[in-house]
Design a protein around this motif. Structure first.
Motif, PDB file in Angstrom:
ATOM      1  N   ALA A  23       8.880  -6.426   6.559  1.00 56.81           N
ATOM      2  CA  ALA A  23       7.465  -6.274   6.804  1.00 56.81           C
ATOM      3  C   ALA A  23       6.526  -7.100   5.551  1.00 56.81           C
ATOM      4  O   ALA A  23       7.087  -7.629   4.548  1.00 56.81           O
ATOM      5  CB  ALA A  23       7.014  -5.150   6.302  1.00 56.81           C
ATOM      6  N   SER A  24       5.192  -7.589   6.231  1.00 56.20           N
ATOM      7  CA  SER A  24       4.525  -8.581   5.317  1.00 56.20           C
ATOM      8  C   SER A  24       3.766  -7.533   4.642  1.00 56.20           C
ATOM      9  O   SER A  24       3.589  -6.364   4.985  1.00 56.20           O
ATOM     10  CB  SER A  24       3.939  -9.370   6.138  1.00 56.20           C
ATOM     11  OG  SER A  24       2.664  -8.752   7.012  1.00 56.20           O
ATOM     12  N   GLY A  25       2.939  -8.206   3.553  1.00 56.54           N
ATOM     13  CA  GLY A  25       2.061  -7.375   2.937  1.00 56.54           C
ATOM     14  C   GLY A  25       2.673  -6.821   1.533  1.00 56.54           C
ATOM     15  O   GLY A  25       3.666  -6.492   1.602  1.00 56.54           O
ATOM     16  N   ARG A  26       1.742  -6.312   0.845  1.00 60.69           N
ATOM     17  CA  ARG A  26       1.876  -5.569  -0.615  1.00 60.69           C
ATOM     18  C   ARG A  26       2.174  -4.387  -0.456  1.00 60.69           C
ATOM     19  O   ARG A  26       2.514  -3.833  -1.748  1.00 60.69           O
ATOM     20  CB  ARG A  26       0.940  -6.341  -1.418  1.00 60.69           C
ATOM     21  CG  ARG A  26       0.609  -7.645  -1.467  1.00 60.69           C
ATOM     22  CD  ARG A  26      -0.261  -7.993  -2.670  1.00 60.69           C
ATOM     23  NE  ARG A  26      -0.570  -9.449  -2.749  1.00 60.69           N
ATOM     24  CZ  ARG A  26      -1.456 -10.222  -3.362  1.00 60.69           C
ATOM     25  NH1 ARG A  26      -2.182  -9.370  -4.274  1.00 60.69           N
ATOM     26  NH2 ARG A  26      -1.593 -11.300  -3.524  1.00 60.69           N
ATOM     27  N   THR A  27       1.591  -3.492   0.480  1.00 61.08           N
ATOM     28  CA  THR A  27       1.684  -2.106   0.393  1.00 61.08           C
ATOM     29  C   THR A  27       3.053  -1.430   1.249  1.00 61.08           C
ATOM     30  O   THR A  27       2.512  -0.188   1.761  1.00 61.08           O
ATOM     31  CB  THR A  27       0.266  -1.516   1.105  1.00 61.08           C
ATOM     32  OG1 THR A  27       0.157  -2.025   2.015  1.00 61.08           O
ATOM     33  CG2 THR A  27      -0.757  -2.118  -0.117  1.00 61.08           C
ATOM     34  N   PHE A  28       3.942  -2.042   1.464  1.00 58.36           N
ATOM     35  CA  PHE A  28       4.898  -1.791   2.367  1.00 58.36           C
ATOM     36  C   PHE A  28       5.650  -0.281   1.667  1.00 58.36           C
ATOM     37  O   PHE A  28       5.695   0.708   2.717  1.00 58.36           O
ATOM     38  CB  PHE A  28       6.264  -2.545   2.115  1.00 58.36           C
ATOM     39  CG  PHE A  28       7.531  -2.180   2.799  1.00 58.36           C
ATOM     40  CD1 PHE A  28       8.447  -1.909   2.071  1.00 58.36           C
ATOM     41  CD2 PHE A  28       7.509  -2.058   4.357  1.00 58.36           C
ATOM     42  CE1 PHE A  28       9.757  -1.197   2.800  1.00 58.36           C
ATOM     43  CE2 PHE A  28       8.505  -1.712   4.746  1.00 58.36           C
ATOM     44  CZ  PHE A  28       9.832  -1.422   4.219  1.00 58.36           C
ATOM     45  N   SER A  29       5.473   0.022   0.667  1.00 60.95           N
ATOM     46  CA  SER A  29       5.905   1.268   0.041  1.00 60.95           C
ATOM     47  C   SER A  29       4.988   2.418   0.446  1.00 60.95           C
ATOM     48  O   SER A  29       5.496   3.771   0.142  1.00 60.95           O
ATOM     49  CB  SER A  29       6.187   1.169  -1.398  1.00 60.95           C
ATOM     50  OG  SER A  29       4.967   1.000  -2.177  1.00 60.95           O
TER      51      SER A  29
END
Length: 126
Positions: A23-29
């Motif tokens: 996944a891209s992006g910084r909020t995967f978690s």
């Protein structure tokens, strides 16, 4: 969020295969992650989902048809969710897709997922 699934292929019945979804992006978690599949001529069906978490403790849910054979996991540091498939059966043949849902609890409902990746084909020969 952009999702990229990989790892599909041809395997004999009884064999194993591992899928990955990056996944891209910084909020995967912050996303619940799910795997779905669609066999030729059939509707999309839920396979497995894993909760969001900032710790290493997650909840997971599985379709009855894959319980005990498939394992979903995630690595937030790598923005990746995995699906380990063991004891594969010909009826597991399908296009497998990963999806992300921005919600607090895991769900098996496709319409509650916000983002979808392209599918990866898994073919299990008898």
């Amino acid at each position: 969020v952009q999702l990229q699934a990989s790892g599909g292929g041809l395997v004999q019945a009884g064999g194993s295969l591992g899928l990955s979804c990056a996944a891209s992006g910084r909020t995967f978690s912050s996303y619940v992650m799910g795997w779905f599949r669609q066999a030729p001529g059939k509707e999309r069906e839920f396979v497995a989902a894993i909760s969001r978490s900032t710790t290493s403790i997650y909840d997971a849910d599985y379709a009855d048809s894959v319980k005990g054979r498939f394992t979903i996991s995630r690595d937030n540091a790598k923005n990746t969710v995995y699906l380990q498939m063991n004891s594969l059966k010909p009826e597991d043949t399908a296009v497998y897709s990963c999806a992300a849902a921005y919600r607090a609890t895991i769900t098996s409902t496709p319409s509650l997922y916000d983002y979808w990746g392209q599918g990866t084909l898994v073919t299990v020969s008898s």
